[in-house]
Design a protein around this motif. Structure first.
Motif, PDB file in Angstrom:
ATOM      1  N   VAL A  18       0.837  -1.195   0.000  1.00 41.58           N
ATOM      2  CA  VAL A  18       0.000   0.000   0.000  1.00 41.58           C
ATOM      3  C   VAL A  18       0.869   1.240   0.000  1.00 41.58           C
ATOM      4  N   THR A  22      -0.524   4.604   4.489  1.00 45.39           N
ATOM      5  CA  THR A  22      -1.153   3.597   5.327  1.00 45.39           C
ATOM      6  C   THR A  22      -0.131   2.810   6.127  1.00 45.39           C
ATOM      7  N   ARG A  23       1.083   2.732   5.637  1.00 46.14           N
ATOM      8  CA  ARG A  23       2.137   2.100   6.421  1.00 46.14           C
ATOM      9  C   ARG A  23       2.311   2.864   7.732  1.00 46.14           C
ATOM     10  N   CYS A  26      -0.413   2.174  10.167  1.00 44.05           N
ATOM     11  CA  CYS A  26      -0.215   0.904  10.857  1.00 44.05           C
ATOM     12  C   CYS A  26       0.757   1.081  12.012  1.00 44.05           C
ATOM     13  N   LYS A  74     -11.147  -2.552  17.457  1.00 42.96           N
ATOM     14  CA  LYS A  74     -10.851  -1.829  16.211  1.00 42.96           C
ATOM     15  C   LYS A  74     -12.142  -1.678  15.425  1.00 42.96           C
ATOM     16  N   LEU A  78     -14.865  -0.731   7.014  1.00 45.24           N
ATOM     17  CA  LEU A  78     -15.203  -1.792   6.061  1.00 45.24           C
ATOM     18  C   LEU A  78     -15.971  -2.935   6.715  1.00 45.24           C
TER      19      LEU A  78
ATOM     20  N   GLY B 144      -2.555  -4.666   9.573  1.00 44.95           N
ATOM     21  CA  GLY B 144      -3.893  -4.357   9.056  1.00 44.95           C
ATOM     22  C   GLY B 144      -3.941  -3.097   8.225  1.00 44.95           C
ATOM     23  N   SER B 145      -3.272  -2.053   8.715  1.00 44.92           N
ATOM     24  CA  SER B 145      -3.324  -0.780   7.983  1.00 44.92           C
ATOM     25  C   SER B 145      -2.634  -0.869   6.636  1.00 44.92           C
ATOM     26  N   LEU B 146      -1.735  -1.871   6.502  1.00 44.18           N
ATOM     27  CA  LEU B 146      -1.036  -2.021   5.217  1.00 44.18           C
ATOM     28  C   LEU B 146      -2.001  -2.386   4.098  1.00 44.18           C
ATOM     29  N   VAL B 147      -3.049  -3.109   4.439  1.00 47.49           N
ATOM     30  CA  VAL B 147      -3.962  -3.568   3.390  1.00 47.49           C
ATOM     31  C   VAL B 147      -5.290  -2.799   3.394  1.00 47.49           C
ATOM     32  N   ARG B 148      -5.464  -1.936   4.396  1.00 43.00           N
ATOM     33  CA  ARG B 148      -6.748  -1.250   4.561  1.00 43.00           C
ATOM     34  C   ARG B 148      -7.202  -0.549   3.274  1.00 43.00           C
ATOM     35  N   GLU B 149      -6.265   0.150   2.640  1.00 36.54           N
ATOM     36  CA  GLU B 149      -6.639   0.941   1.466  1.00 36.54           C
ATOM     37  C   GLU B 149      -6.886   0.071   0.230  1.00 36.54           C
ATOM     38  N   VAL B 150      -6.005  -0.909   0.020  1.00 37.51           N
ATOM     39  CA  VAL B 150      -6.169  -1.745  -1.182  1.00 37.51           C
ATOM     40  C   VAL B 150      -7.360  -2.677  -1.057  1.00 37.51           C
TER      41      VAL B 150
END
Lengths: 237, 785
Positions: A18, A22-23, A26, A74, A78, B144-150
Motif C-alpha cells: 500500500v 497507510t504504512r 499501521c 478496532k 469496512l 492491518g493498515s497495510l492492506v486497509r486501502e487496497v
C-alpha cells in the motif's frame, strides 16, 4: 536480532502493498496502543485532577519495566462489527516494548529505538521507522511520553487536557498536515494517575480503542525473554 | 637474390601498412568455443552473450560509514561523480516497490500460472470464504493498515500474489531513501552501475577502474573517511590482467637481459643482434597481417601463443650465424645440410601447426595461421637477410665463440663415447614417464588460471553480502524463439517446470522475468476465467457473510473497469527505471536473436533438473563456470588430438626425408619424449596440467623436432659437431631464458606455460643430443642421405 531477519519476499510484500501513508497508520496503531500501559507508574495516590499535561506525563519517565493486559476494539469502516483483540504489553526501559496480540489471531510488534519488528502469520519482519518521516514522529512521540517530554510533544501536537471529577483526558492533535494524514487524533484517558484507555483515530476514520487492565510495574525482563515473548505466541509474559 | 631481398622488404612494408591501418585486437570468448555441434553452438552463443550482458557489466558500489546522514551525503556525491564516467547508473532493486503500485490494475491477469486448474479452487465458494477470512484476519493484525486501502478494490488480496512474485525478481534487503538504496541499519548505501564496455574489454575496463580507484579515496576523504567498496566481475579481470602484465614485465626484463648476455657471451659481436631479431619481427608482422586478412581481427590469446610459437624462429638465424661464422659456410655439403635442416625444421613446424586449422576451434585456427605464416616468414627472412649481415671479416670468429663451440662439440663427443649415459638418460626418462603419466590430473577451470586478489575477493564478498541478491552460476536460457511473446510464453512454461523442481527439492529457488510479467496469452486466460466464472456478486456475498460492509467494496471497479484492462506488455513498462528491471533478463545472441534467462539458486540435483527441462528443447540449462571449464577441457582435448595428428604428418615427412630409422628416431622421438617426461615430472610434483601446459607443449614439440633435425642434418653433412651443438644449445638456452623463466611467475597461466616450455625444451635438447650421439655414430658410413 539477526534471527528476526525477515525474508526479503515478505518484507517487500509488506512494504509495497500500500502507499506509504497507510504504512504509517499501521505504525501509529502499533506504537500508540501501549501508551496507556504506564498506569501503575502514576499511582501516586493524588485524588485531584492533574494541574497540567506535565503533571500527567512526568511520572512515565520513572518506569523501569511493566506488563499490562489490554483489550483493543478496532472499528474499521469496512466491517460491520468491530474486531476485538486481546493481548499484553511488556515494556522495559529505556526503549524496549513488545505488544502482543494473543487472540483471535496471534501477532506481535516489538519496538526498539529506531527499530520496529512485526510478527504475524506471514512471519517476522523489520520495518525501518526512521525512514518514514511522520511515522518516525509517532515513534518519537511515544518516547516523548515515556520521558515526560512535554516540550517535544508540544512541538508536534496541540495538546488539550480536560478533567472532570478526577477523570482526565489528554487529546493530542497533530500540528503538521503530514502527520495528520496518518492520525487524526489521539486520546488518552485516565482516572487520577492511572491511564485507562487510548483511542486512535486514523486518517481513514477507522478507530482503535484500547482498554488497559491492571498493570504490574515490578517486572524485569532480559532482552532474551523479551525476544521470546515477541517471537513465540505460546510464551507466557 | 638482391631482387628477392628487395621484394621481401616491399612485402613486409605493405603488410606493416595493413597492420597499422586495420589492427583490431579482440578478447572474444568464442575463441575457445567449438564450432559445428548445434548444442555447443547455442551454448557458445549464450556464453558470449552473457559475457556482454548487463549481468556481467554490473558494478555494485557500497558506501558505509558511522551514520546514515554521512553515508547518504557521500553516496550522493559519489553518484554525481560517477555520472561523469563511462557507465550508466542503475536505480536498482527498489524500483520493484513502485512497479508494484503500477501493476495493481492488472491484478486479475496475474493470479495463476495455471488458471484453468487453480482458479476454480482458489475462487470457488470455499476458496472465496477462505480469502475473505484472511482479509479479516489481516485487518485485525499489526499489518492491518497495510492492506486497509487496497482492500476496498482488492478484497481477495490478489495483488499480494503479484507482490510476492515481484519480490523474487531481485531479492535484496535494501530500501530506498532520498533516491539512494540503503541497508537495514542505515549505515551503508549501495549504488548500482553498468559499465558501457563489456567486462572483458581489457583496456576500457582498466581505464574505468583506474578512474574509480582514484575517485573512491577522494570521496572518502571528503566525507569523513567513509568506506567505499565495489564488486564487479570486470574488476577481477582488470586485476588479473594487471598482475599478469606486471609479472610479464618482470620476467621479460630479466629474460631479455639474460638472452642478450647469452648472445654477447657466445657471439661477442653485438651487431649480430638485429640479424637475430629481424626474422622474429618479420614473422610477427606477417602473422598479424595474415590473421587480419583471414579473420578481420586478431585475438589477444593469438598474440600471446602465436608469438611464443614464432619464438621457434630464433633458432634459424642463430643456426645460420654459427654456420656462416664457425664453418665459414664454404663446405658445400655442410651448407646444403644446414639449409635443409632449417627448411625441414620450419616445414615440420608449419605442418604440425596447419593440422590445427581443421580442429573446429576458432582459437586454434587463428594460432595455427599466425604461427605457420610467422614461422615461414622468419625462415625466408633468415635465409635472405642473415648472410647479408655477415661481413667477410666475420669469417674469422672471435676466440670465445670458437672456444664455446669447441666445448659444446666436446660435450657431444663425450656423449657419443659414453653409452651408459644414453641408457641412463633414457631409463630415467622412461621411469619418470611410467610413474608420472598415470598421475596426470587435468585442471580445466579457467578461474584457476588467474590469481584472484584475496583483498578484492574479500571486498567483493562484503559488498555482495550487503546487496544480498547474488545467485549461483546456474542459468536456464530460452533460445530459438522468434517473437517476444513466444519467449514470454516459453518463460511461463519454464516457471511451471522450475516451480515443480522447487517443490521436489531439486532446486532452491529462481529469479525470472516471469516474476514481473507473463505472456499475453496467460494473462488473457486468467482474465477470461474471472469474466466467465466469477461474478462480482459472489465476492460481495462472501463479504456479507463475513460481516463486511460489502457496499464499501468495489472489487471490479466502476462498471467492471478492472476487467476491461488490456494485457500488460513489456512496452507498457517503458519508464527507464522499469526497463532497467527488464533488460538484464534478455540476452542478445546472434543478430536478431534474443534469449531470455532465468537465474537459479541452490541447484541440488542438476541431473534431475536437466531431466525436468527435457520437455523444453528451447531451454538450455547451464552452469556458467562448469560450462567454461568444459569448453576449456574440450579445447585442450581437441588440441592434444590435433597435436597427435600433426606429429603423424611430421613423422611421415621425416620418414620421407631420411628413409632410415636412426635419423628418423633422432628427429622425432626427442620432442615427444620431452613432452611426455615434462608432463610426468609435473604430475610427480602434484602439479595439475592445464590448457596452458598443452599450449606450451605445442612449442616444445615444434622446437624439440628442430633440435633433432639440426643434429641429424649436421652429422650427415659434416665431420665436426661444434657448430650444430652450439646452435642447438643456444636455441634451447634462449628459449629457457625467454619462456622458461615464466615458471617463476605468480600467475598460474604464465607459470604453466613457463613450466612446460622450460622443462620441455631442456629435456628436448638432452634427448636430441643423447639419441643423436647414440644412434648416429656411423651416420656418414650409412649414407642415409
Amino acid at each position: 536480532m539477526g534471527k528476526h531477519s525477515n525474508s526479503s519476499a515478505a518484507r517487500a510484500t509488506a512494504l509495497s502493498a500500500v502507499p506509504l501513508l497507510t504504512r504509517r497508520q499501521c505504525l501509529a496503531a502499533a506504537l500508540l496502543g501501549p501508551l496507556g500501559a504506564t498506569s501503575q507508574a502514576l499511582a501516586a495516590g493524588e485524588p485531584n485532577c492533574p494541574a497540567s499535561v506535565r503533571e500527567v506525563l512526568q511520572p512515565f519517565s520513572k518506569l523501569v519495566g511493566l506488563r499490562v493486559d489490554f483489550v483493543e476494539e478496532k472499528r474499521i469502516l469496512l466491517l460491520k462489527k468491530p474486531l476485538v483483540n486481546r493481548g499484553s504489553v511488556v515494556f522495559m526501559a529505556p526503549g524496549n516494548l513488545v505488544r502482543r496480540i494473543d487472540s483471535p489471531t496471534p501477532s506481535a510488534v516489538w519496538i526498539r529505538p529506531g527499530q520496529f519488528w512485526v510478527r504475524d502469520k506471514s512471519g517476522e519482519r523489520k520495518l525501518e521507522v526512521a525512514r518514514w518521516g511522520p511515522a518516525n514522529i509517532l515513534v518519537n512521540s511515544f518516547l516523548y511520553v515515556l520521558r515526560g517530554d512535554v516540550d517535544a510533544l508540544n512541538k508536534h501536537y496541540r495538546i488539550a487536557l480536560t478533567c472532570l471529577g478526577g477523570a482526565w483526558k489528554l487529546e493530542l492533535t497533530p500540528r503538521a498536515s503530514e502527520l495528520a494524514k496518518i492520525v487524526r487524533s489521539l486520546r488518552i484517558t485516565g482516572q487520577q494517575a492511572a491511564p485507562e484507555t487510548l483511542e486512535l483515530v486514523d486518517g481513514s476514520g477507522d478507530t482503535s480503542l484500547t482498554r488497559f487492565g491492571k498493570a504490574n510495574d515490578q517486572v524485569r525482563y532480559t532482552e532474551a525473554q523479551l525476544k521470546r515473548f515477541f517471537s513465540s505466541p505460546a510464551a507466557k509474559p | 637474390m638482391k631482387l628477392l631481398r628487395l621484394a621481401s622488404l616491399a612485402v613486409l612494408l605493405l603488410i606493416a601498412a595493413l597492420v597499422v591501418r586495420s589492427l583490431r585486437v579482440t578478447t572474444d570468448l568464442s575463441y575457445f568455443l567449438p564450432e559445428g555441434n548445434a548444442t555447443s553452438q547455442a551454448e557458445s552463443e549464450i556464453l558470449r552473450a552473457l559475457s556482454q550482458s548487463e549481468l556481467s557489466r554490473r558494478i555494485a558500489i557500497a558506501v558505509s560509514g558511522k551514520d546514515e546522514n554521512q553515508v547518504l551525503e557521500a553516496t550522493k556525491a559519489l553518484k554525481i561523480a560517477l555520472g561523469k564516467l563511462p557507465l550508466r547508473l542503475s536505480s536498482g532493486p527498489a524500483e520493484v516497490q513502485e512497479l508494484a503500485a503500477e501493476l495493481f490494475s492488472h491484478r486479475y491477469q496475474f493470479i495463476s500460472d495455471q488458471p484453468e486448474q487453480e482458479l476454480p479452487v482458489l475462487l470457488g465458494r470455499d476458496g472465496l470464504r477462505a480469502l475473505i477470512d484472511r482479509l479479516k484476519e489481516t485487518l485485525g493484525s499489526p499489518a492491518g493498515s497495510l492492506v486497509r486501502e487496497v482492500a476496498v478494490k482488492d478484497p481477495l488480496l490478489l495483488s499480494s500474489r503479484m507482490l510476492e512474485r515481484l519480490s523474487k525478481l531481485n531479492a535484496t534487503s535494501l530500501t530506498s531513501k532520498e533516491g539512494v538504496l540503503v541497508s537495514e541499519d542505515g549505515n551503508a548505501a549501495v549504488l548500482f552501475a553498468v559499465s558501457r564496455e563489456g567486462a572483458f574489454e581489457g583496456p576500457a575496463q582498466a581505464q574505468l577502474w583506474s578512474q574509480l580507484d582514484a575517485l573512491f579515496p577522494r570521496i572518502s576523504a571528503r566525507y569523513g573517511n567513509v568506506t567505499i567498496e565495489a564488486s564487479a566481475l570486470a574488476r577481477h579481470a582488470v586485476s588479473a590482467e594487471r598482475s599478469m602484465r606486471a609479472d610479464m614485465l618482470r620476467v621479460s626484463t630479466i629474460s631479455t637481459v639474460a638472452v642478450l648476455m647469452l648472445l654477447w657471451i657466445v657471439f661477442v659481436r653485438l651487431r649480430y643482434l638485429p640479424l637475430l631479431l629481424l626474422p622474429l619481427g618479420a614473422g610477427f608482422l606477417v602473422g598479424t597481417g595474415v590473421c587480419l586478412l583471414a579473420f578481420g581481427t586478431v585475438h589477444a590469446m593469438t598474440f600471446a601463443f602465436g608469438s611464443a610459437l614464432i619464438g621457434v624462429a630464433t633458432d634459424y638465424p642463430v643456426h645460420l650465424v654459427n654456420h656462416l661464422v664457425l664453418e665459414r659456410g664454404d663446405a658445400a655439403g655442410s651448407r646444403r645440410h644446414s639449409y635443409i635442416a632449417l627448411v625441414l625444421g620450419a616445414f615440420t613446424t608449419v605442418l604440425g601447426l596447419l593440422c590445427l586449422v581443421w580442429g573446429g576451434l576458432p582459437g586454434l585456427r587463428e594460432i595455427a595461421v599466425f604461427g605457420a605464416s610467422g614461422v615461414s616468414t622468419a625462415l625466408v627472412v633468415s635465409l635472405l637477410w642473415v648472410p647479408v649481415g655477415i661481413e667477410p671479416g666475420d669469417r674469422v670468429p672471435p676466440l670465445r665463440h670458437l672456444k664455446i663451440a669447441e666445448i659444446c662439440g666436446n660435450a657431444f663427443n663425450w656423449l657419443r663415447s659414453h653409452r651408459f649415459a644414453h641408457w641412463l638418460v633414457l631409463l630415467v626418462a622412461c621411469v619418470v614417464c611410467a610413474l608420472g603419466l598415470p598421475q596426470v590430473k587435468w585442471q580445466d577451470d579457467p578461474r584457476k588460471l588467474t590469481t584472484l586478489d584475496p583483498t578484492l575477493a574479500l571486498e567483493d564478498s562484503r559488498v555482495q553480502k550487503l546487496v544480498a541478491g547474488e545467485e549461483g552460476a546456474e542459468l536456464v536460457v530460452l533460445t530459438g524463439l522468434g517473437s517476444e511473446q513466444q519467449l514470454l510464453k516459453a518463460n511461463d512454461k519454464l516457471a511451471l517446470v522450475l516451480e515443480r523442481a522447487v517443490q521436489d527439492k531439486i532446486l532452491g529457488g529462481y529469479s525470472s522475468l516471469h516474476h514481473l510479467i507473463w505472456s499475453e496469452e496467460l494473462q488473457a486466460r486468467n482474465l477470461d476465467w474471472i469474466r466467465a466464472e466469477l461474478p462480482e456478486g459472489a465476492i460481495k456475498r462472501a463479504l456479507e457473510q463475513a460481516e463486511f460492509a460489502s457496499d464499501a467494496f468495489a472489487p471490479f471497479g466502476e462498471n467492471g473497469s478492472a476487467l476491461r484492462v488490456s494485457p500488460l506488455r513489456l512496452a507498457d513498462l517503458s519508464r527507464r527505471s522499469y526497463q532497467e528491471l527488464i533488460t538484464p533478463w534478455f540476452l542478445s545472441l546472434a543478430p536478431g536473436k534474443r534469449g531470455l534467462l532465468t537465474r537459479l539458486r541452490g541447484v541440488k540435483d542438476p541431473v534431475a533438473l536437466q531431466r525436468a527441462l527435457a520437455e523444453m528443447p528451447e531451454a538450455h540449462y547451464m552452469n556458467v563456470s562448469q560450462y567454461q571449464a568444459q569448453a576449456y577441457a574440450r579445447f585442450r582435448e581437441r588440441l592434444l588430438l590435433l597435436l597427435a595428428g600433426g606429429l603423424i604428418l611430421v613423422a611421415l615427412t621425416l620418414l620421407l626425408r631420411y628413409r632410415a630409422w636412426r635419423p628418423f628416431i633422432c628427429s622425432l622421438v626427442p620432442p615427444v619424449l620431452a613432452g611426455l617426461t615434462a608432463s610426468a615430472l609435473l604430475a610427480l610434483v602434484h602439479q595439475p596440467l592445464s590448457l596452458m601446459h598443452v599450449m606450451g607443449l605445442l612449442l616444445v614439440l615444434g622446437m624439440g623436432a628442430d633440435y633433432g633435425i639440426f643434429f641429424v642434418e649436421s652429422l650427415l653433412g659434416q665431420a665436426t659437431v661444434g657448430a650444430p651443438s652450439l646452435s642447438v644449445a643456444m636455441a634451447c638456452g634462449s628459449t629457457v631464458l625467454s619462456f622458461g623463466l615464466l615458471a617463476l611467475s605468480e600467475t598460474p597461466a604464465l607459470r604453466a606455460v613457463g613450466q612446460m616450455i622450460g622443462l620441455g625444451t631442456l629435456l628436448g635438447l638432452v634427448f636430441a643430443a643423447v639419441l643423436s650421439a647414440w644412434l648416429l655414430k656411423d651416420t656418414r658410413r650409412e649414407q642415409v642421405a
